[in-house]
Design an enzyme around this catalytic site. Structure first.
Site, PDB file in Angstrom:
ATOM      1  N   LEU A   1      41.480  51.895 100.131  1.00 25.08           N
ATOM      2  CA  LEU A   1      42.018  51.078 101.218  1.00 25.08           C
ATOM      3  C   LEU A   1      43.252  50.291 100.771  1.00 25.08           C
ATOM      4  O   LEU A   1      44.252  50.201 101.492  1.00 25.08           O
ATOM      5  CB  LEU A   1      40.918  50.132 101.710  1.00 25.08           C
ATOM      6  CG  LEU A   1      41.089  49.470 103.063  1.00 25.08           C
ATOM      7  CD1 LEU A   1      41.489  50.471 104.141  1.00 25.08           C
ATOM      8  CD2 LEU A   1      39.810  48.737 103.435  1.00 25.08           C
TER       9      LEU A   1
ATOM     10  N   TYR B   1      23.273  47.609  95.974  1.00 22.86           N
ATOM     11  CA  TYR B   1      24.621  47.575  96.551  1.00 22.86           C
ATOM     12  C   TYR B   1      24.596  46.987  97.964  1.00 22.86           C
ATOM     13  O   TYR B   1      25.342  46.059  98.282  1.00 22.86           O
ATOM     14  CB  TYR B   1      25.206  48.997  96.573  1.00 22.86           C
ATOM     15  CG  TYR B   1      26.471  49.115  97.384  1.00 22.86           C
ATOM     16  CD1 TYR B   1      27.658  48.524  96.960  1.00 22.86           C
ATOM     17  CD2 TYR B   1      26.482  49.821  98.590  1.00 22.86           C
ATOM     18  CE1 TYR B   1      28.823  48.630  97.712  1.00 22.86           C
ATOM     19  CE2 TYR B   1      27.635  49.934  99.350  1.00 22.86           C
ATOM     20  CZ  TYR B   1      28.805  49.332  98.908  1.00 22.86           C
ATOM     21  OH  TYR B   1      29.950  49.431  99.657  1.00 22.86           O
TER      22      TYR B   1
END
Length: 287
Positions: free
Chosen positions: A14, A128
């Site tokens: 990104l 996570y």
């Protein structure tokens, strides 16, 4: 008035897509930082950098994303995905800096039968996912003005991702086994980057959680099949259940995100996954 925009995770998918788009805004100053100068495990270093640069916007693309390794490194994952996010959100609240943070579909348990809305109950099934959820909660507790974008199945021409791995393996092997019982929609990082900048350059800043991924409902097997067809490769693909491919961290069986909110509030138009995949593969071919 020109903006100063700080983007963390400069080497990530990104971050690199945002760098490509930043050139269209020459009047604004973009600072793209890596761990070398802005380490999310080093609060003092982050504070010093922020105090020196005084950004107007902070886009946090950095994260601990090694989903399986997080199971054996929970403390490290927690510092980066949770504690650092709370710190950044708090600094932004005190210094009139807009904070936009990227999160994940892993905050959900993947047991849904319809696309997840922003208000649906979270129930992460991995370290996570848990640390990313705690990061969201810390950000909102420290800074009610924060914008959080949850996304899923991110790929691009940069870094390591499913698309690039499939392209490589399909050229190296005659057959591949791909999981068929995990469903979602891929996200082309270039599309998400455009949506982020649309928010940053919008006159209205509407805090809260938003969902973004490309449109379409497919499995990893379907995605691999589409990659194979578009790239015109010969590899034979076989579908397998998740149970045949055990991993330290459990994966959500269902990752579809309802994106109506971001489309409505920020008039973001979201491409379908196949047209975005074709654009990404064209970019890779041009390199």
């Amino acid at each position: 008035m020109s903006k100063r925009i700080l983007v963390t995770g400069a080497h990530g998918q990104l971050g690199q897509e945002l760098q490509g788009l930043a050139v269209a805004h020459p009047d604004d100053r973009f600072d793209f930082v890596t761990r070398a100068v802005f380490d999310l495990e080093d609060e003092l270093q982050m504070r010093d950098y922020l105090e020196q640069t005084q950004p107007d916007y902070l886009i946090n693309c950095a994260a601990y994303t090694a989903v399986d390794r997080a199971e054996s490194e929970p403390e490290k994952a927690d510092i980066i995905n949770h504690k650092a996010v709370g710190f950044l959100a708090g600094w932004c609240a005190k210094n009139s800096c807009r904070f936009l943070h990227i999160s994940t579909d892993y905050v959900f348990d993947g047991a849904s039968a319809k696309p997840y809305q922003e208000t649906d109950v979270t129930h992460p099934q991995s370290i996570y996912g848990l640390t990313k959820l705690k990061g969201e909660q810390a950000a909102q507790a420290m800074n009610p003005d924060v914008i959080i974008i949850r996304t899923a199945w991110v790929y691009s021409e940069f870094g390591n991702n499913f698309v690039k791995t499939m392209l490589r393996l399909m050229q190296e092997r005659d057959t591949l086994n791909i999981v068929k019982d995990q469903v979602g929609s891929p996200t082309y990082a270039a599309d998400l980057a455009q949506a982020i900048l649309k928010i940053v350059y919008n006159v209205n800043w509407i805090p809260g959680i938003y969902h973004y991924s490309n449109t379409g409902r497919i499995s990893w097997f379907d995605f691999a099949q589409t990659i194979k067809n578009v790239a015109q490769l010969d590899c034979e693909l076989h579908s397998i259940p998740t149970t045949s491919y055990p991993t330290p961290a459990s994966r959500p069986a269902y990752s579809l995100l309802d994106t109506k909110k971001i489309q409505k509030i920020y008039t973001v138009s979201i491409p379908d996954y196949e047209s975005s995949l074709i654009r990404c593969l064209n970019q890779l071919n041009a390199q």
